[in-house]
Design an enzyme around this catalytic site. Structure first.
Site, mmCIF file in Angstrom:
data_model
loop_
_atom_site.group_PDB
_atom_site.id
_atom_site.type_symbol
_atom_site.label_atom_id
_atom_site.label_comp_id
_atom_site.label_asym_id
_atom_site.label_seq_id
_atom_site.Cartn_x
_atom_site.Cartn_y
_atom_site.Cartn_z
ATOM 1 N N SER A 28 0.961 -1.215 0.011
ATOM 2 C CA SER A 28 -0.092 0.061 -0.033
ATOM 3 C C SER A 28 0.782 1.228 0.133
ATOM 4 C CB SER A 28 -1.036 -0.050 1.288
ATOM 5 O OG SER A 28 -0.218 0.100 2.307
ATOM 6 N N TYR B 96 9.245 7.092 16.981
ATOM 7 C CA TYR B 96 9.379 7.104 15.539
ATOM 8 C C TYR B 96 10.726 8.145 15.227
ATOM 9 C CZ TYR B 96 8.049 7.841 10.775
ATOM 10 O OH TYR B 96 7.907 8.060 9.464
#
Length: 264
Positions: free
Chosen positions: A16, A154
């Site tokens: 995706s 992150y």
């Protein structure tokens, strides 16, 4: 500079978003593709939408399963009798405050985004060394260059990737191995929806900045151009990419700009 036409390219996170669009655009350049992600059914859909699906191999892969990488690298190499480029695209984001986030969430972010990417890279590296050429392209983030609230884990994992791949480039220049670090800003993908929250569950909602980011089509065009130019680093996004230069020259100003922004 190196055109990508007819190259053999392995893409992770190809089911995706950015990985999917890269597959479609690189297939149009008559590349042979190895597409990896956790979801085999979605990979099959991407393959069938590529030009010349017979030149596309799907190979399910989970970056959290570090011990599988050596076998997967061997299978990938044998699929087309060699690989020219590995695009490290797979990963997961985060949306949670430091004070609320469990250590397990931080560990998962590092295991997938950092250790998983390193494990796959190291598994393929001996083949590139023996072949006396190879090209690693790793998609990090602008968050690999400066920070933003709700993304501490992150940011940490993405910063770590820059340190590792800068050294890999230095140590293996003698082996004709090249490295490009791609730093996206906001891109219209499901990255925000899939981001981990404080307890490790997915956020399941999008955010305005992501919705208004670059399309995957435009991002992938710019990324392919950066690859052809063999850039060491490429910053791809809208106005947010100027944070790179504020961080370098005016770090306190960047801090104030981020604190006043509506980024979540």
């Amino acid at each position: 500079m190196g055109k990508l036409n007819e190259k053999t390219i392995w893409i992770t996170g190809a089911s995706s978003g950015i990985g999917k669009e890269l597959a479609l655009q690189l297939a149009n350049l008559d590349c042979k593709l190895i597409l990896s992600a956790r979801r085999e059914n979605e990979l099959l859909v991407v393959k069938n939408n590529c030009k010349n699906p017979k030149n596309v191999v799907i190979m399910p892969l989970d970056l959290a399963n570090h011990k599988e990488m050596s076998l997967l690298a061997q299978k990938a190499w044998e699929s087309f009798d060699g690989i020219d480029i590995l695009i490290n695209n797979a990963g997961i984001s985060q949306r949670s405050l430091i004070a609320n986030t469990t250590l397990e969430v931080y560990k998962k972010l590092m295991d997938i985004n950092y250790i998983g990417t390193l494990a796959l890279t190291k598994a393929l590296l001996p083949y590139f060394i023996a072949n006396k050429k190879g090209y690693f392209v790793t998609i990090t983030s602008l968050m690999g260059k400066f920070g933003s609230p709700y993304r501490s884990g992150y940011c940490g994992a993405k910063h770590a990737l820059h340190g590792f791949f800068d050294v890999l480039r230095m140590e293996h220049q003698k082996d004709n191995i090249e490295v490009t670090l791609i730093c996206p800003g906001f891109v219209q993908t499901n990255v925000a929806k899939n981001a981990l929250t404080a307890d490790g569950n997915a956020q399941n909602i999008d955010d305005e900045k992501t919705q208004n980011g670059l399309t995957t089509v435009e991002f992938s065009k710019q990324m392919i151009k950066a690859m052809e130019q063999r850039k060491f680093e490429a910053y791809i996004g809208k106005s947010e990419r100027f944070g790179i230069y504020l961080k370098r020259f005016f770090p306190k100003l960047l801090h104030n700009v981020v604190m006043k922004s509506a980024v979540r």
